[in-house]
Design a protein around this motif. Sequence first.
Motif, PDB file in Angstrom:
ATOM      1  N   ILE A 183     -13.550  -3.855   3.416  1.00  0.00           N
ATOM      2  CA  ILE A 183     -12.774  -3.967   4.249  1.00  0.00           C
ATOM      3  C   ILE A 183     -13.287  -4.764   5.569  1.00  0.00           C
ATOM      4  O   ILE A 183     -13.113  -5.816   6.146  1.00  0.00           O
ATOM      5  CB  ILE A 183     -11.672  -3.223   4.627  1.00  0.00           C
ATOM      6  N   GLN A 198     -10.804  -9.154   1.562  1.00  0.00           N
ATOM      7  CA  GLN A 198     -10.245  -7.996   2.273  1.00  0.00           C
ATOM      8  C   GLN A 198      -8.840  -7.693   2.299  1.00  0.00           C
ATOM      9  O   GLN A 198      -8.752  -6.197   2.309  1.00  0.00           O
ATOM     10  CB  GLN A 198     -10.640  -8.451   3.904  1.00  0.00           C
ATOM     11  N   GLN A 199      -8.164  -8.610   1.932  1.00  0.00           N
ATOM     12  CA  GLN A 199      -6.530  -8.287   1.846  1.00  0.00           C
ATOM     13  C   GLN A 199      -6.366  -7.405   0.535  1.00  0.00           C
ATOM     14  O   GLN A 199      -5.847  -6.370   0.642  1.00  0.00           O
ATOM     15  CB  GLN A 199      -5.748  -9.405   1.732  1.00  0.00           C
ATOM     16  N   ILE A 223      -7.295  -4.005   1.543  1.00  0.00           N
ATOM     17  CA  ILE A 223      -6.313  -3.338   2.457  1.00  0.00           C
ATOM     18  C   ILE A 223      -5.368  -2.700   1.867  1.00  0.00           C
ATOM     19  O   ILE A 223      -4.726  -1.718   2.246  1.00  0.00           O
ATOM     20  CB  ILE A 223      -5.981  -4.395   3.591  1.00  0.00           C
ATOM     21  N   ARG A 224      -4.819  -3.289   0.660  1.00  0.00           N
ATOM     22  CA  ARG A 224      -3.767  -2.767   0.096  1.00  0.00           C
ATOM     23  C   ARG A 224      -4.159  -1.427  -0.605  1.00  0.00           C
ATOM     24  O   ARG A 224      -3.011  -0.581  -1.117  1.00  0.00           O
ATOM     25  CB  ARG A 224      -3.427  -3.833  -1.112  1.00  0.00           C
ATOM     26  N   ILE A 237      -5.265   0.987   1.227  1.00  0.00           N
ATOM     27  CA  ILE A 237      -5.152   2.027   2.474  1.00  0.00           C
ATOM     28  C   ILE A 237      -3.969   3.206   2.133  1.00  0.00           C
ATOM     29  O   ILE A 237      -4.320   4.477   2.498  1.00  0.00           O
ATOM     30  CB  ILE A 237      -4.528   1.159   3.825  1.00  0.00           C
ATOM     31  N   LEU A 240     -11.794   2.360  10.655  1.00  0.00           N
ATOM     32  CA  LEU A 240     -11.043   1.431  10.172  1.00  0.00           C
ATOM     33  C   LEU A 240     -10.173   0.961  11.596  1.00  0.00           C
ATOM     34  O   LEU A 240      -9.747  -0.146  11.844  1.00  0.00           O
ATOM     35  CB  LEU A 240     -10.001   1.267   8.988  1.00  0.00           C
ATOM     36  N   ARG A 284     -10.210  -2.570  13.203  1.00  0.00           N
ATOM     37  CA  ARG A 284      -8.851  -3.606  13.474  1.00  0.00           C
ATOM     38  C   ARG A 284      -7.666  -2.867  13.251  1.00  0.00           C
ATOM     39  O   ARG A 284      -7.345  -2.716  12.230  1.00  0.00           O
ATOM     40  CB  ARG A 284      -9.247  -4.645  12.364  1.00  0.00           C
ATOM     41  N   MET A 286      -4.425  -3.588  11.054  1.00  0.00           N
ATOM     42  CA  MET A 286      -3.821  -3.494   9.730  1.00  0.00           C
ATOM     43  C   MET A 286      -3.335  -2.248   9.596  1.00  0.00           C
ATOM     44  O   MET A 286      -2.650  -2.016   8.421  1.00  0.00           O
ATOM     45  CB  MET A 286      -5.208  -3.705   8.898  1.00  0.00           C
TER      46      MET A 286
END
Length: 255
Positions: free
Chosen positions: A143, A151-152, A155-156, A158, A187, A191, A194
Amino acid sequence: SMQTRMFLAVMLRQDVGPRSKVWVGAAGRAKAGMQAALGKLLAEEKNRVMRKHLNEATGRLASHTVKKGEWTQFQSIFERLCSSKEAQHVQSGLFMSGILAEYAPSAVQRSMKPIFNLIQKSLSPSNRPELQVAAIKAAVSFIIGFEGNVQQGFIRLIPDFFKVAVKLAGEANDEPLQDAIDEIANLIGFRVAMFRPYTSDIIKLMTKTAKHGELEAGTRRMALSLIVELAKKDRTSVKQVKETMTEVVPLAISF
């Protein structure tokens, strides 16, 4: 003895650094021998603590040699670890994938899909805590290290981090839970935006963790500190969660 082996592994980690006089001054044959030895040890070592030291030494060496093309056999070592049926090998593979994502992202570009699948599979509740936390650490590295669709995709994952933390808290398993909380905090520092879809989930989970009487005081403080850090970074979102005033504030005052 095991103590001697561990001492040597720790010393090796220092000796393979990019600025180490031992590594820089070593002949090509000596460097290749050291790389081969690390690959062999990772395949054979059974002791958990010893493997941790070996992972760190191998990761440190890979962090500055792979991107320069100075460790041609690393890719095969990495692939064998990731495809192994032994959890300790997979755990090492996950650790290496995080190192590559941070220091040599081009080395994992072609393997992105299988690495993602491995991380997702390793987050499964049926796996042992060490493997789950290794997967969280690897996902966090991807990420932070990549942008866009890659990255996306990570992120899913998380929400799966939270499932692991819930399980570890329920088992009062302090050490891996602390590692998981630390990665989530990394994390948030990277950012915070997110996490906005998950603000309520984080606060509820960390509040429950901070109130868990069977966990160590240090673990409970980490959980509360994460909420505080989240509030500093995204005050508006945190204030919108009702538990912030009804549970977190009283808990912080009484801690």
